[in-house]
Design a protein around this motif. Structure first.
Motif, PDB file in Angstrom:
ATOM      1  N   ARG A 191      -8.183  62.544  56.978  1.00 10.61           N
ATOM      2  CA  ARG A 191      -7.168  63.130  56.103  1.00 10.61           C
ATOM      3  C   ARG A 191      -7.674  63.666  54.823  1.00 10.61           C
ATOM      4  N   MET A 192      -8.698  63.043  54.183  1.00 11.81           N
ATOM      5  CA  MET A 192      -9.501  63.402  53.078  1.00 11.81           C
ATOM      6  C   MET A 192     -10.558  64.667  53.183  1.00 11.81           C
ATOM      7  N   GLY A 193     -10.640  64.903  54.663  1.00  9.40           N
ATOM      8  CA  GLY A 193     -11.565  66.115  54.909  1.00  9.40           C
ATOM      9  C   GLY A 193     -13.007  65.431  55.057  1.00  9.40           C
ATOM     10  N   GLU A 194     -13.348  64.177  54.570  1.00  9.45           N
ATOM     11  CA  GLU A 194     -14.716  63.803  54.595  1.00  9.45           C
ATOM     12  C   GLU A 194     -14.949  63.473  56.180  1.00  9.45           C
ATOM     13  N   PHE A 195     -15.632  64.433  56.913  1.00  8.30           N
ATOM     14  CA  PHE A 195     -15.742  64.251  58.568  1.00  8.30           C
ATOM     15  C   PHE A 195     -17.100  63.511  58.699  1.00  8.30           C
ATOM     16  N   GLY A 196     -17.958  63.593  57.697  1.00  7.27           N
ATOM     17  CA  GLY A 196     -19.264  62.884  58.005  1.00  7.27           C
ATOM     18  C   GLY A 196     -19.082  61.198  57.913  1.00  7.27           C
ATOM     19  N   ARG A 197     -17.975  60.690  57.125  1.00  5.82           N
ATOM     20  CA  ARG A 197     -17.682  59.551  56.960  1.00  5.82           C
ATOM     21  C   ARG A 197     -16.969  58.979  58.078  1.00  5.82           C
ATOM     22  N   ARG A 198     -15.985  60.077  58.401  1.00  2.50           N
ATOM     23  CA  ARG A 198     -15.130  59.633  59.532  1.00  2.50           C
ATOM     24  C   ARG A 198     -16.067  59.504  60.919  1.00  2.50           C
ATOM     25  N   ASP A 199     -17.060  60.500  61.150  1.00  2.00           N
ATOM     26  CA  ASP A 199     -17.761  60.148  62.249  1.00  2.00           C
ATOM     27  C   ASP A 199     -18.673  58.671  62.289  1.00  2.00           C
ATOM     28  N   GLN A 200     -19.009  58.416  61.071  1.00  3.64           N
ATOM     29  CA  GLN A 200     -19.606  57.202  60.977  1.00  3.64           C
ATOM     30  C   GLN A 200     -18.812  55.991  61.384  1.00  3.64           C
ATOM     31  N   ALA A 201     -17.742  56.112  60.814  1.00  5.79           N
ATOM     32  CA  ALA A 201     -16.485  55.082  61.127  1.00  5.79           C
ATOM     33  C   ALA A 201     -16.239  55.008  62.551  1.00  5.79           C
ATOM     34  N   LEU A 202     -16.091  56.138  63.285  1.00 11.31           N
ATOM     35  CA  LEU A 202     -15.945  56.192  64.724  1.00 11.31           C
ATOM     36  C   LEU A 202     -17.150  55.581  65.429  1.00 11.31           C
ATOM     37  N   GLU A 203     -18.279  55.711  64.996  1.00  7.07           N
ATOM     38  CA  GLU A 203     -19.390  55.261  65.720  1.00  7.07           C
ATOM     39  C   GLU A 203     -19.507  53.526  65.635  1.00  7.07           C
ATOM     40  N   LEU A 204     -19.162  53.101  64.346  1.00  7.27           N
ATOM     41  CA  LEU A 204     -18.864  51.785  64.155  1.00  7.27           C
ATOM     42  C   LEU A 204     -17.997  51.231  65.039  1.00  7.27           C
ATOM     43  N   ALA A 205     -16.822  51.803  65.065  1.00  8.31           N
ATOM     44  CA  ALA A 205     -15.743  51.130  66.218  1.00  8.31           C
ATOM     45  C   ALA A 205     -16.347  51.412  67.532  1.00  8.31           C
ATOM     46  N   ARG A 206     -16.932  52.325  67.918  1.00 14.44           N
ATOM     47  CA  ARG A 206     -17.416  52.127  69.437  1.00 14.44           C
ATOM     48  C   ARG A 206     -18.543  51.010  69.553  1.00 14.44           C
ATOM     49  N   GLU A 207     -19.445  50.826  68.421  1.00 13.72           N
ATOM     50  CA  GLU A 207     -20.190  49.840  68.781  1.00 13.72           C
ATOM     51  C   GLU A 207     -19.540  48.498  68.660  1.00 13.72           C
ATOM     52  N   ASN A 208     -18.529  48.360  67.982  1.00 17.94           N
ATOM     53  CA  ASN A 208     -17.898  46.880  68.117  1.00 17.94           C
ATOM     54  C   ASN A 208     -17.006  46.856  68.979  1.00 17.94           C
ATOM     55  N   ALA A 209     -16.718  47.954  69.779  1.00 16.93           N
ATOM     56  CA  ALA A 209     -15.701  47.929  70.963  1.00 16.93           C
ATOM     57  C   ALA A 209     -16.523  47.087  71.975  1.00 16.93           C
ATOM     58  N   GLY A 210     -17.945  47.367  72.137  1.00 17.11           N
ATOM     59  CA  GLY A 210     -18.374  46.723  73.210  1.00 17.11           C
ATOM     60  C   GLY A 210     -18.075  47.001  74.461  1.00 17.11           C
ATOM     61  N   SER A 211     -17.914  46.239  75.334  1.00 17.34           N
ATOM     62  CA  SER A 211     -17.415  46.282  76.815  1.00 17.34           C
ATOM     63  C   SER A 211     -16.100  46.212  76.915  1.00 17.34           C
ATOM     64  N   GLU A 212     -15.297  45.962  75.771  1.00 14.28           N
ATOM     65  CA  GLU A 212     -14.069  45.652  75.759  1.00 14.28           C
ATOM     66  C   GLU A 212     -13.013  46.979  76.045  1.00 14.28           C
ATOM     67  N   PRO A 213     -12.368  46.773  77.533  1.00 10.35           N
ATOM     68  CA  PRO A 213     -11.826  48.277  77.684  1.00 10.35           C
ATOM     69  C   PRO A 213     -10.686  48.737  76.946  1.00 10.35           C
ATOM     70  N   ARG A 214      -9.753  47.862  76.449  1.00  9.47           N
ATOM     71  CA  ARG A 214      -8.727  48.202  75.694  1.00  9.47           C
ATOM     72  C   ARG A 214      -9.162  48.892  74.169  1.00  9.47           C
ATOM     73  N   LEU A 215      -9.990  48.273  73.530  1.00 10.42           N
ATOM     74  CA  LEU A 215     -10.760  48.488  72.300  1.00 10.42           C
ATOM     75  C   LEU A 215     -11.478  49.970  72.492  1.00 10.42           C
ATOM     76  N   LYS A 216     -12.134  50.026  73.673  1.00 10.14           N
ATOM     77  CA  LYS A 216     -12.781  51.519  73.943  1.00 10.14           C
ATOM     78  C   LYS A 216     -11.830  52.514  74.326  1.00 10.14           C
ATOM     79  N   GLU A 217     -10.615  52.352  74.796  1.00  4.85           N
ATOM     80  CA  GLU A 217      -9.649  53.436  75.189  1.00  4.85           C
ATOM     81  C   GLU A 217      -8.950  53.757  73.841  1.00  4.85           C
ATOM     82  N   ALA A 218      -8.880  52.747  72.985  1.00  2.00           N
ATOM     83  CA  ALA A 218      -8.011  53.121  71.425  1.00  2.00           C
ATOM     84  C   ALA A 218      -9.183  53.672  70.707  1.00  2.00           C
ATOM     85  N   ALA A 219     -10.358  53.534  70.637  1.00  2.00           N
ATOM     86  CA  ALA A 219     -11.371  54.416  69.960  1.00  2.00           C
ATOM     87  C   ALA A 219     -11.596  55.917  70.567  1.00  2.00           C
TER      88      ALA A 219
END
Length: 501
Positions: free
Chosen positions: A133-161
């Motif tokens: 929402r702030m237009g900081e797409f670099g920080r947004r992509d870093q946060a999305l990468e953290l979400a994918r890493e912490n989701a691991g093999s959990e299917p619901r978390l991966k689908e949410a990410a």
């Protein structure tokens, strides 16, 4: 309630036991060599109860002491969970309020302090949304990468990410990346209605109109999309398919539509244009009439007024019926005026157009009036409405009346006579005598009467022939003969100044 029940039960048992002991007095003899213990029955029962209570309390105290480390870990976990929940709550409140910077800070605290992978995924996705929402797409992509890493093999978390990332990519007009994330969800199960809706948006941005139509139908059957929004997607996709595929696929596409979808403006216009191009003017007229009956869209009325002359009588009578219920509809009056012009009903067309102009000053109405007056030979009125049309459009600037543009300095133009060749005895030309450019001369005295009645200037004095050896004017102009003009008959006539045309 259960506590009161057990308390009442214990009191009842105590009273019953007291009554039984009161009526049955006796002794209890305990012989353990070399000891012999004799007690009353009442005392023995009380001692047994007291011993049971002491043992129970001792065992509970021992269990409490041995479970200290586990209770400490549980307490610390509960405290950390409460802290994470509080940060998530305040962060989401800030995100919903639009304080994205504060929300991102709260979610960053959770990412650095929390030990729960699930809460880290939620915090990372929320932080990505705040950065987006702030237009900081670099920080947004870093946060999305953290979400994918912490989701691991959990299917619901991966689908949410994947869903959150795809939604943000669609907001950024990156449909291909969103499609790569959403397609596995759609293939795995059709229960993900939100993922299906995002997939619809992605295909709409990629102009895959066949998929847009199919996905809209799927969401409609399951009640997962608003009817108004669904009609918008269907209107856009079907109109584009009709324009792309034309008459060969017309019947198949038209057969897939419901009755309320066939009268949508874009679909009706596309279908009518296909029918008219194929020579079926009557079918095109029926399509447009059904659509106009559902909504008096100006585009439909404009298309309805553009027809071959043999259709004018039918369409004019139909439009006059509509006019009885909508006498102040400017677009309908303009359509009637256009139909009258096509049928060469000049007076009636003028009345309709003037009524429409009184309601709304429109470019098309002024242009139609200009064409009408031009056909009638009323040039002044035609020019007036054409100028009004350009003024309403806002394309051409309005020049001040009776104001000439400044003359261009053409002294450096090699096609003109060099002023240096003029004898020194002659005075230098005044600024007003500098030759004007052709582009400037066309704007001087913008007067219609001057164009209609050319004025002739006074004949100029004949120029003396140049001396021998001096360059003449013939070098600067083309001496080729002009077709249809006999120079021998015009050589004796005095030269005239340039006429205004």
């Amino acid at each position: 309630m259960r506590t009161w029940f057990w308390t009442f039960l214990v009191l009842a048992l105590a009273v019953g036991l007291a009554l039984a002991l009161h009526d049955h007095g006796g002794n209890v003899l305990i012989i353990a060599q070399p000891w012999r213990i004799e007690l009353s029955l009442t005392l023995a029962v009380l001692l047994v109860l007291a011993g049971f209570c002491v043992v129970y309390v001792a065992l509970r105290l021992l269990a409490w002491l041995t479970s200290g480390p586990e209770r400490l870990r549980t307490w610390r976990g509960a405290r950390a969970q409460k802290r994470d929940h509080d940060l998530l709550e305040t962060g989401w409140v800030s995100l919903l309020e639009g304080r994205y910077s504060q929300a991102e800070k709260d979610f960053a605290k959770i990412l650095s302090q929390s030990r729960s992978s699930g809460r880290k995924v939620l915090a990372a996705l929320a932080a990505a949304r705040a950065a987006h929402r702030m237009g900081e797409f670099g920080r947004r992509d870093q946060a999305l990468e953290l979400a994918r890493e912490n989701a691991g093999s959990e299917p619901r978390l991966k689908e949410a990410a994947a869903t959150v990332a795809a939604e943000m990519y669609l907001d950024q007009r990156r449909p291909k990346e969103a499609l790569a994330l959403l397609q596995p969800l759609q293939d795995a199960s059709s229960r993900y209605f939100h993922a299906t809706y995002l997939l619809l948006r992605a295909h709409a941005q990629l102009h895959n109109y066949d998929r847009v139509f199919a996905l809209t139908r799927l969401l409609q059957r399951r009640g997962a999309i608003n009817k108004t929004e669904a009609l918008g997607y269907i209107e856009t996709s079907v109109a584009a398919r009709l324009h792309q595929e034309g008459m060969p696929a017309y019947k198949a596409i038209w057969g897939e539509l419901k009755s309320d979808e066939r009268v949508l403006p874009e679909i009706a216009l596309a279908a009518a244009s296909i029918q008219e191009a194929d020579g079926h003017a009557d079918e095109a007229s029926r399509i447009l009439e059904a659509a106009i009956g559902a909504s008096f869209d100006p585009r439909l009325l404009s298309a309805y007024s553009q027809c071959p002359p043999e259709q004018v009588a039918h369409r004019l009578s139909k439009a006059e019926v509509w006019l009885k219920s909508r006498p102040d509809d400017s677009a309908l009056l303009a359509a009637l005026g256009n139909l009258c012009l096509t049928g060469q009903l000049w007076g009636q067309g003028e009345r309709y157009l003037l009524r429409s102009m009184k309601i709304r000053s429109d470019v098309r109405i002024h242009a139609l009036l200009g064409n009408l007056y031009d056909r009638l030979g009323r040039s002044a009125d035609a020019m007036k409405h054409w100028r009004l049309a350009s003024g309403v459009a806002g394309v051409l600037p309005v020049l001040p009346a009776n104001r000439a543009l400044p003359a261009a300095d053409m002294r450096g133009d090699p096609t003109l006579i060099d002023f240096a060749a003029v004898p020194d005895s002659e005075p230098s030309p005044a600024p007003d005598e500098i030759p004007q450019a052709a582009s400037a001369a066309g704007y001087v005295h913008l007067d219609i009467e001057a164009w209609e009645t050319p004025r002739m200037e006074e004949p100029a004095a004949p120029a003396e022939p140049p001396a021998a050896g001096e360059p003449g004017l013939d070098e600067y102009f083309d001496s080729a003969p002009i077709p249809g003009v006999d120079l021998s008959q015009t050589s004796d006539r005095p030269s005239r100044g340039p006429e205004r045309r």
